[in-house]
Design an enzyme around this catalytic site. Sequence first.
Site, PDB file in Angstrom:
ATOM      1  N   ARG A 181      -8.586  30.054  26.187  1.00  0.00           N
ATOM      2  CA  ARG A 181      -7.347  30.407  26.887  1.00  0.00           C
ATOM      3  C   ARG A 181      -7.553  30.516  28.399  1.00  0.00           C
ATOM      4  O   ARG A 181      -7.321  31.550  28.993  1.00  0.00           O
ATOM      5  CB  ARG A 181      -6.729  31.697  26.346  1.00  0.00           C
ATOM      6  CG  ARG A 181      -6.372  31.631  24.877  1.00  0.00           C
ATOM      7  CD  ARG A 181      -5.599  32.850  24.430  1.00  0.00           C
ATOM      8  NE  ARG A 181      -5.259  32.776  23.015  1.00  0.00           N
ATOM      9  CZ  ARG A 181      -4.556  33.684  22.355  1.00  0.00           C
ATOM     10  NH1 ARG A 181      -4.123  34.760  22.995  1.00  0.00           N
ATOM     11  NH2 ARG A 181      -4.288  33.533  21.067  1.00  0.00           N
ATOM     12  N   ASP A 223      -1.800  38.400  30.592  1.00  0.00           N
ATOM     13  CA  ASP A 223      -0.809  37.810  29.691  1.00  0.00           C
ATOM     14  C   ASP A 223       0.527  37.720  30.418  1.00  0.00           C
ATOM     15  O   ASP A 223       0.977  38.701  31.026  1.00  0.00           O
ATOM     16  CB  ASP A 223      -0.653  38.647  28.422  1.00  0.00           C
ATOM     17  CG  ASP A 223      -1.674  38.255  27.354  1.00  0.00           C
ATOM     18  OD1 ASP A 223      -2.690  37.645  27.715  1.00  0.00           O
ATOM     19  OD2 ASP A 223      -1.435  38.566  26.176  1.00  0.00           O
TER      20      ASP A 223
END
Length: 333
Positions: free
Chosen positions: A199, A148
């Site tokens: 993602r 992330d």
Amino acid sequence: MASLPYADVDFSLRALSSRAEGFGRFSIGGLHGPLYFVTTLADDGPGSLREGCRKQEPLWIVFEVSGTIHLSSYLSVSSYKTIDGRGQRVKLTGKGLRLKECEHIIVCNLEFQGGRGHDVDGIQIKPNSRHIWIDRCSLRDYDDGLIDITRQSTDITISRCYFAQHDKTMLIGADPSHVGDRCIRVTIHHCFFDGTRQRQPRLRFGKVHLYNNYTRNWGIYAVCASVESQIYSQCNIYEAGNKKKTFEYYTEKAADREEAKSGFIRSEGDLFLNGAQPCTLTGFSQECMFHPSEFYPHWTMEAASDSLKTILQILTGWQSIHRPEEQAQAVTV
């Protein structure tokens, strides 16, 4: 046969420094620091990885042991560190790395698997971190993301990594309220996303250059562009499984704007296999899209092909390679 960039860096230990391509190309890691030897698989204490990562001076961290390090909490990495897993097989589990308000970090040839707990990522880059290079790592099975990148962290390259057995693989840009994430710039190249669900990545606000990656058998979509984001997808291989939609667009409203917007994806030279559908955005003006050459002069890229697909299945993620020689003295622990 296809080839991979910077294949020469394994002849000398510190040749790795500054060899990243793309937005993370200026990362030097611990180039100017001494060697630090990890001599134990313990979570903390003398000779541990955590002990080396918390030291404030530049360090080039190498491993004298192979095995699993179970992290009881996030392992915070301070600036000017290289965590170099070449020569051993080291797996991090339990929690992950946290790159918080740091710069010039290189992480190479590690495995990340089995991170547990709320908001537990394999590698969490936030806030305000920059000049980061994640290279040849294998990541799978975390409770949140594998990598992330949020809260104004930028100038980052992810290369030759292997991603598997996961849902929300890589989030770039936290949420529509974090308008400071407009500064985010990330390059992702020569990575293999092997059956990860979604993602690969999902982006808000920032700019991402994807090239020569292989993404197959996703569960929802391959790549997602949301609020104001720009994704330049170049010479990648997208091989669909049951789900055929390659590109997704989510509309969100930035906190400082009146109108909700999607992001943009420009596909150039991509190879779509097994019925993969590009789903390009209608009404999209190419004038809205950045071009990588505005930010860096060159990158090692070839046409998307079967030979590239083959080599990305072999030479991504953790590799059984020798640690190159180094003459510097180790620090005392």
